[in-house]
Design a protein around this motif. Structure first.
Motif, PDB file in Angstrom:
ATOM      1  N   GLU A   1     -82.386 -29.678 133.038  1.00 52.94           N
ATOM      2  CA  GLU A   1     -82.800 -29.504 134.656  1.00 52.94           C
ATOM      3  C   GLU A   1     -83.899 -28.664 134.793  1.00 52.94           C
ATOM      4  N   ILE A   2     -84.053 -27.672 134.011  1.00 50.64           N
ATOM      5  CA  ILE A   2     -85.373 -26.841 134.004  1.00 50.64           C
ATOM      6  C   ILE A   2     -86.419 -27.564 133.766  1.00 50.64           C
ATOM      7  N   ARG A   3     -86.417 -28.450 132.719  1.00 52.89           N
ATOM      8  CA  ARG A   3     -87.417 -29.241 132.180  1.00 52.89           C
ATOM      9  C   ARG A   3     -88.119 -30.134 133.372  1.00 52.89           C
ATOM     10  N   GLN A   4     -87.147 -30.642 134.023  1.00 53.47           N
ATOM     11  CA  GLN A   4     -87.531 -31.299 135.232  1.00 53.47           C
ATOM     12  C   GLN A   4     -88.184 -30.751 136.323  1.00 53.47           C
ATOM     13  N   ASP A   5     -87.747 -29.492 136.683  1.00 52.64           N
ATOM     14  CA  ASP A   5     -88.511 -28.658 137.562  1.00 52.64           C
ATOM     15  C   ASP A   5     -89.745 -28.107 136.892  1.00 52.64           C
ATOM     16  N   VAL A   6     -90.041 -27.786 135.813  1.00 55.84           N
ATOM     17  CA  VAL A   6     -91.052 -27.375 135.091  1.00 55.84           C
ATOM     18  C   VAL A   6     -92.183 -28.631 135.436  1.00 55.84           C
ATOM     19  N   LYS A   7     -91.794 -29.916 135.192  1.00 50.70           N
ATOM     20  CA  LYS A   7     -92.695 -30.925 135.529  1.00 50.70           C
ATOM     21  C   LYS A   7     -93.318 -30.708 136.850  1.00 50.70           C
ATOM     22  N   ARG A   8     -92.366 -30.596 137.813  1.00 52.56           N
ATOM     23  CA  ARG A   8     -92.718 -30.644 139.222  1.00 52.56           C
ATOM     24  C   ARG A   8     -93.707 -29.530 139.528  1.00 52.56           C
ATOM     25  N   GLY A   9     -93.262 -28.289 138.810  1.00 51.64           N
ATOM     26  CA  GLY A   9     -94.094 -27.081 139.078  1.00 51.64           C
ATOM     27  C   GLY A   9     -95.422 -27.298 138.590  1.00 51.64           C
ATOM     28  N   ALA A  10     -95.485 -27.934 137.475  1.00 51.69           N
ATOM     29  CA  ALA A  10     -96.919 -28.159 136.722  1.00 51.69           C
ATOM     30  C   ALA A  10     -97.642 -29.115 137.706  1.00 51.69           C
ATOM     31  N   MET A  11     -96.970 -30.010 138.192  1.00 48.05           N
ATOM     32  CA  MET A  11     -97.598 -30.993 139.009  1.00 48.05           C
ATOM     33  C   MET A  11     -98.233 -30.195 140.517  1.00 48.05           C
ATOM     34  N   GLY A  12     -97.722 -29.377 140.881  1.00 48.02           N
ATOM     35  CA  GLY A  12     -97.976 -28.639 142.015  1.00 48.02           C
ATOM     36  C   GLY A  12     -99.076 -27.580 141.809  1.00 48.02           C
ATOM     37  N   SER A  13     -98.974 -26.991 140.738  1.00 47.67           N
ATOM     38  CA  SER A  13     -99.805 -25.984 140.171  1.00 47.67           C
ATOM     39  C   SER A  13    -101.461 -26.845 139.954  1.00 47.67           C
TER      40      SER A  13
ATOM     41  N   LEU B   1    -101.944 -29.023 150.823  1.00 52.33           N
ATOM     42  CA  LEU B   1    -100.756 -29.513 151.188  1.00 52.33           C
ATOM     43  C   LEU B   1    -100.119 -30.308 150.362  1.00 52.33           C
ATOM     44  N   ILE B   2    -100.565 -31.103 149.373  1.00 49.75           N
ATOM     45  CA  ILE B   2     -99.956 -31.678 148.434  1.00 49.75           C
ATOM     46  C   ILE B   2     -99.335 -30.720 147.411  1.00 49.75           C
ATOM     47  N   ALA B   3     -99.942 -29.784 146.951  1.00 48.97           N
ATOM     48  CA  ALA B   3     -99.710 -28.549 145.911  1.00 48.97           C
ATOM     49  C   ALA B   3     -98.064 -28.086 146.731  1.00 48.97           C
ATOM     50  N   TYR B   4     -98.291 -27.595 148.078  1.00 47.18           N
ATOM     51  CA  TYR B   4     -97.021 -27.263 148.775  1.00 47.18           C
ATOM     52  C   TYR B   4     -95.955 -27.959 148.682  1.00 47.18           C
TER      53      TYR B   4
ATOM     54  N   LYS C   1     -95.379 -30.283 146.581  1.00 48.87           N
ATOM     55  CA  LYS C   1     -94.573 -30.587 145.083  1.00 48.87           C
ATOM     56  C   LYS C   1     -93.988 -28.985 144.651  1.00 48.87           C
ATOM     57  N   PHE C   2     -94.271 -28.092 145.020  1.00 46.18           N
ATOM     58  CA  PHE C   2     -93.682 -26.869 144.950  1.00 46.18           C
ATOM     59  C   PHE C   2     -92.188 -26.823 145.690  1.00 46.18           C
ATOM     60  N   LYS C   3     -92.223 -27.238 146.911  1.00 46.98           N
ATOM     61  CA  LYS C   3     -91.098 -27.209 147.689  1.00 46.98           C
ATOM     62  C   LYS C   3     -89.944 -28.026 147.085  1.00 46.98           C
ATOM     63  N   LYS C   4     -90.322 -29.018 146.264  1.00 52.88           N
ATOM     64  CA  LYS C   4     -89.332 -29.796 145.435  1.00 52.88           C
ATOM     65  C   LYS C   4     -88.584 -29.124 144.291  1.00 52.88           C
ATOM     66  N   VAL C   5     -89.286 -27.820 143.725  1.00 47.37           N
ATOM     67  CA  VAL C   5     -88.602 -27.207 142.737  1.00 47.37           C
ATOM     68  C   VAL C   5     -87.521 -26.639 143.202  1.00 47.37           C
ATOM     69  N   LYS C   6     -86.455 -26.760 142.448  1.00 48.41           N
ATOM     70  CA  LYS C   6     -85.115 -26.125 142.812  1.00 48.41           C
ATOM     71  C   LYS C   6     -84.300 -25.513 141.710  1.00 48.41           C
ATOM     72  N   PRO C   7     -83.402 -24.747 141.870  1.00 50.41           N
ATOM     73  CA  PRO C   7     -82.557 -24.157 140.719  1.00 50.41           C
ATOM     74  C   PRO C   7     -81.926 -25.322 140.112  1.00 50.41           C
TER      75      PRO C   7
END
Length: 161
Positions: A37-49, A109-112, A114-120
């Motif tokens: 689960e964390i690996r998937q969220d890290v990928k989303r966070g990396a894309m947002g970053s 806005l694209i970055a925002y 992507k960050f919004k999709k990161v979940k615990p």
């Protein structure tokens, strides 16, 4: 004569070994679930970053070159190339700046998004809570407070050497 351990009754050691193996497997499975689960969220966070960094880089480094090119293009488009003067260069540079800000806002806005999709890691948290609830209901084996065999043991003098 029948085998005392025919599979229906197990010794205390076998029960402890089985419980230990099952707890170990449970812990390993929960760790693997959390990692997935964390690996998937890290990928989303990396894309947002990456999108946020791209927005900052575009805004910072492209402003001088893009602003000059766009301002002179606007001036040329409005008739400055044929000697009629066209629009004042001040307005051309302001339009160029507005275009760069609009591009940076779009990337932001694209970055925002992507960050919004990161979940615990919800599945891992639920599984850990369920395991904790089960473990709270488990009762330890009662043990005697004192061991009479140790109380009767002779004391041994220790040497200071």
């Amino acid at each position: 004569m029948s085998d005392p351990f025919d599979g229906t009754e197990r010794s205390l050691g076998q029960l402890v070994a089985s419980a230990t193996a099952e707890m170990s497997a449970l812990v390993h499975d929960e760790i693997a679930l959390a990692k997935a689960e964390i690996r998937q969220d890290v990928k989303r966070g990396a894309m947002g970053s990456a999108a946020g960094i791209a927005a900052a880089v575009v805004l910072l480094f492209s402003l001088p070159m893009l602003s000059f090119a766009l301002a002179y293009a606007i001036n040329t488009w409005t008739g400055g190339h044929n000697g009629n003067g066209g629009w004042n260069l001040v307005w051309c540079f302001l339009l160029s700046f507005a275009f760069n800000v609009l591009l940076a806002v779009l990337l932001g806005l694209i970055a925002y998004a992507k960050f919004k999709k990161v979940k615990p890691p919800e599945k891992s948290i639920a599984s850990a809570k369920q395991t904790a609830a089960i473990m709270q209901n488990a009762k330890p084996h009662p043990r005697p407070a004192r061991r009479p065999a140790l109380d009767k043991a002779p004391t041994v003098a220790r040497s200071s050497v």
